[in-house]
Design a protein around this motif. Structure first.
Motif, PDB file in Angstrom:
ATOM      1  N   LEU A 102      46.307  18.152  50.652  1.00 34.27           N
ATOM      2  CA  LEU A 102      46.812  17.114  51.540  1.00 34.27           C
ATOM      3  C   LEU A 102      46.486  15.621  51.200  1.00 34.27           C
ATOM      4  CD1 LEU A 102      47.456  17.386  55.373  1.00 34.27           C
ATOM      5  CD2 LEU A 102      47.297  15.281  54.183  1.00 34.27           C
ATOM      6  N   LEU A 144      61.698  24.372  57.480  1.00 31.39           N
ATOM      7  CA  LEU A 144      60.295  25.120  56.710  1.00 31.39           C
ATOM      8  C   LEU A 144      59.448  25.701  57.933  1.00 31.39           C
ATOM      9  CD1 LEU A 144      59.467  22.049  54.583  1.00 31.39           C
ATOM     10  CD2 LEU A 144      60.882  23.976  54.143  1.00 31.39           C
ATOM     11  N   ASN A 145      58.854  26.705  57.552  1.00 32.84           N
ATOM     12  CA  ASN A 145      58.196  27.394  58.780  1.00 32.84           C
ATOM     13  C   ASN A 145      56.799  28.223  57.913  1.00 32.84           C
ATOM     14  OD1 ASN A 145      57.134  28.408  61.009  1.00 32.84           O
ATOM     15  ND2 ASN A 145      58.924  29.995  60.888  1.00 32.84           N
ATOM     16  N   PRO A 146      55.950  27.215  57.364  1.00 39.55           N
ATOM     17  CA  PRO A 146      54.814  27.852  56.712  1.00 39.55           C
ATOM     18  C   PRO A 146      54.028  28.755  57.371  1.00 39.55           C
ATOM     19  CG  PRO A 146      54.529  25.635  56.951  1.00 39.55           C
ATOM     20  CD  PRO A 146      56.035  25.771  57.615  1.00 39.55           C
ATOM     21  N   SER A 149      48.023  28.144  55.584  1.00 37.54           N
ATOM     22  CA  SER A 149      47.504  26.670  55.512  1.00 37.54           C
ATOM     23  C   SER A 149      48.098  26.013  54.147  1.00 37.54           C
ATOM     24  CB  SER A 149      46.057  26.482  55.497  1.00 37.54           C
ATOM     25  OG  SER A 149      45.773  26.955  56.960  1.00 37.54           O
ATOM     26  N   ALA A 152      51.619  24.948  54.811  1.00 38.65           N
ATOM     27  CA  ALA A 152      51.873  23.778  55.697  1.00 38.65           C
ATOM     28  C   ALA A 152      51.294  22.524  54.736  1.00 38.65           C
ATOM     29  CB  ALA A 152      50.799  23.956  56.739  1.00 38.65           C
ATOM     30  N   ALA A 155      53.991  21.553  52.624  1.00 38.34           N
ATOM     31  CA  ALA A 155      55.267  20.973  53.573  1.00 38.34           C
ATOM     32  C   ALA A 155      54.804  19.531  53.715  1.00 38.34           C
ATOM     33  CB  ALA A 155      55.558  21.554  54.543  1.00 38.34           C
ATOM     34  N   ILE A 156      53.617  19.300  54.209  1.00 41.24           N
ATOM     35  CA  ILE A 156      53.188  18.123  54.347  1.00 41.24           C
ATOM     36  C   ILE A 156      53.264  17.039  53.072  1.00 41.24           C
ATOM     37  CG2 ILE A 156      51.457  16.400  55.295  1.00 41.24           C
ATOM     38  CD1 ILE A 156      50.338  19.121  56.987  1.00 41.24           C
ATOM     39  N   LEU A 159      56.914  16.073  52.699  1.00 42.12           N
ATOM     40  CA  LEU A 159      57.060  14.855  53.569  1.00 42.12           C
ATOM     41  C   LEU A 159      56.770  13.508  53.424  1.00 42.12           C
ATOM     42  CD1 LEU A 159      56.992  16.828  57.037  1.00 42.12           C
ATOM     43  CD2 LEU A 159      59.125  15.716  56.202  1.00 42.12           C
ATOM     44  N   LEU A 160      55.506  13.614  52.869  1.00 47.88           N
ATOM     45  CA  LEU A 160      54.804  12.261  52.653  1.00 47.88           C
ATOM     46  C   LEU A 160      55.413  11.603  51.352  1.00 47.88           C
ATOM     47  CD1 LEU A 160      50.949  13.206  52.862  1.00 47.88           C
ATOM     48  CD2 LEU A 160      52.095  11.626  54.118  1.00 47.88           C
TER      49      LEU A 160
END
Lengths: 326, 326
Positions: A102, A144-146, A149, A152, A155-156, A159-160
């Motif tokens: 991330l 999405l439904n991770p 971790s 997740a 997926a983040i 989005l970024l």
């Protein structure tokens, strides 16, 4: 044109570098091929440089701003961001996963934004962004439904990147990769490591543990096609992507049993019998939450393609890695 | 039981505080009502304290670790995280939106994780996580596709909370709120600010600008129902939520034309004629990307409910705010 590969010492990073050097150019934002004059390989360990004067290897922590600033400048036209903490390790070490998957991804986007020249940036993402009750074929508009971790964090990062692209800070794109198989080398901490191990080790005359049931369905892509897709994905015209920068890459949907049958077809009974079935609930839980197939029509319209048969994937592995089947 | 409200000086924060103090208790993780012994209201400005000895007001920057550490301790059993930079402002000031909507939300989760006592944490999210080509009724498994930085930041906060909950760091839940209407007070920098303004100002004898077309469909919830939902949402049994901690709250699907018709029904022609139609492409683009309706069956099964008619919402506003209709 200056090109950066993060995770440049890794398996995909090294292959991608070799392929880019062989091709010698990448299409720019106007669809025009530009010679690659410098290829920077950044990683936590020193990458191989292929004895090529275009290659510059850098060692550093990608979550450090100064490291990213040292490898991204206004001439960096294309960035392949492959550096990541794999699924199993991100689940075991939450902070490390957050820091690399991330924070470093965000810092990379932020560094590009500060430079202000809107480079092409490609992120890789994963089947692991999906999970829970999934349709048989995941669609482009499936939520999405991770369930890990790693998923997740990926997926983040998607989005970024999408938002940084929408705002014009980068010309971004994300490729959701199927599980890569067959990877050469050694097992790693990815929950999907077995998807290569159960082919690679038996071909090498060694036993391999399969931690999931034979009915488990995987969505696979060969290293060869993955590299092709990374390059094609970076070269896609931004206008064709619009405000949705994430693409589900084509792959092959196979059960583990079908993978073993393909191994038997290519290398015989003896190889297939080297697989030891030892279910591991931790791995089954993570891998079982991933989709076994997704709709790839958008990627195909944009010129991306996958393989047809897993037996062909095994044969390509044997050829690429010059394996002597035992 | 100690309760924290971030954004405690805001409109929803103050109403929520008033309602919690009136109720005097909140259900704990075992479904047992526990007396609220301390209610901490954190905001960048001093919140009203209602002259109640249970209330503690704190002023601070929620993106600072020390501020969060000063208001969250092992006795903090419930956290309502309402602090946010609204949509229009997050689009205008990217860094501020990232700092408050993303970094502060993550820091709040991280502070809870460090404390180690697994408090109940409720985040609010928004229609703005959706966008692009949407079905008429957004489903629970419709993919998020934010078309604003606010929406992207809220979607990321959802993913973070879900993963922190899955890992057992917090007992988290996210409520996706419809647009709140009718908000009392003044217009704010939210792209949806007009959804209250076109009712509130005319009732007050003033002109109001409507920046979107009359056919624009909105998904609305009254402040009264929003507060009810926040409390009910925090009290939902964790087992009933499982690994999917995000709920789309019930609302009313109305077009702006229907809102104006309801205003006319409640307050007469003269009020409705105080609306000035001045399309604003920036607002239309953001608001037009939001869903006009979503499936709420899951929230309803969990005991959450919305309103039936927008005219009733206007009447409730007149009653709650003791408006003298002019």
């Amino acid at each position: 044109m200056k090109v950066l590969i993060t995770g440049g010492a890794g398996f995909l990073g090294q292959r991608l570098a070799r392929e880019l050097l062989a091709r010698g150019s990448l299409k720019d934002a106007h669809g025009k091929p530009q010679a690659i004059t410098e290829l920077v390989l950044l990683d936590v360990v020193r990458a191989g440089d292929f004895g090529d004067s275009r290659v510059r290897t850098e060692v550093g922590d990608i979550a450090e701003r100064s490291v990213l600033e040292s490898v991204i400048d206004e001439k960096t036209a294309a960035i392949f961001h492959l550096a990541a903490i794999v699924s199993g390790q991100a689940e075991a070490d939450f902070d490390l996963g957050m820091r690399i998957n991330l924070d470093a991804s965000r810092l990379l986007l932020e560094t590009c934004r500060q430079r202000g020249h809107k480079p092409r940036v490609l992120f890789t993402s994963s089947v692991a962004v999906y999970g829970g009750d999934l349709p048989d074929v995941v669609q482009n508009d499936t939520a999405l439904n991770p369930q890990s971790s790693y998923g997740a964090q990926k997926a983040i990062a998607e989005l970024l990147l999408n938002d940084y692209a929408r705002r014009g800070f980068v010309d971004g794109r994300v490729l959701r990769l199927p599980t890569i198989s067959v990877r050469p080398g050694k097992p790693n901490a990815a929950a999907s490591s077995f998807a290569s191990g159960i082919i690679r080790e038996p071909l090498n005359g060694e036993a391999a543990v399969c931690p999931v049931a034979g009915a488990t369905r995987l969505w696979l892509l060969s290293p060869r096609k993955a590299i092709e897709s990374l390059i094609a994905g970076l070269e896609i015209d931004a206008a064709a992507l619009g405000n949705q920068r994430v693409l589900n890459l084509p792959g092959i949907s196979v059960s583990v049993d079908e993978m073993v049958a393909a191994l038997r077809e290519v290398a015989g009974d003896e190889a297939a019998q080297r697989i030891v079935w030892e279910p591991d609930a931790r791995v089954e839980k993570i891998v079982g939450s991933w989709p076994g197939r997704w709709d790839t029509s958008r990627a195909e319209r944009l010129g991306l393609s996958g393989e047809r048969s897993f037996a062909d994937v095994i044969r390509a592995y044997i050829e690429d890695e010059r394996i002597q089947v035992r």
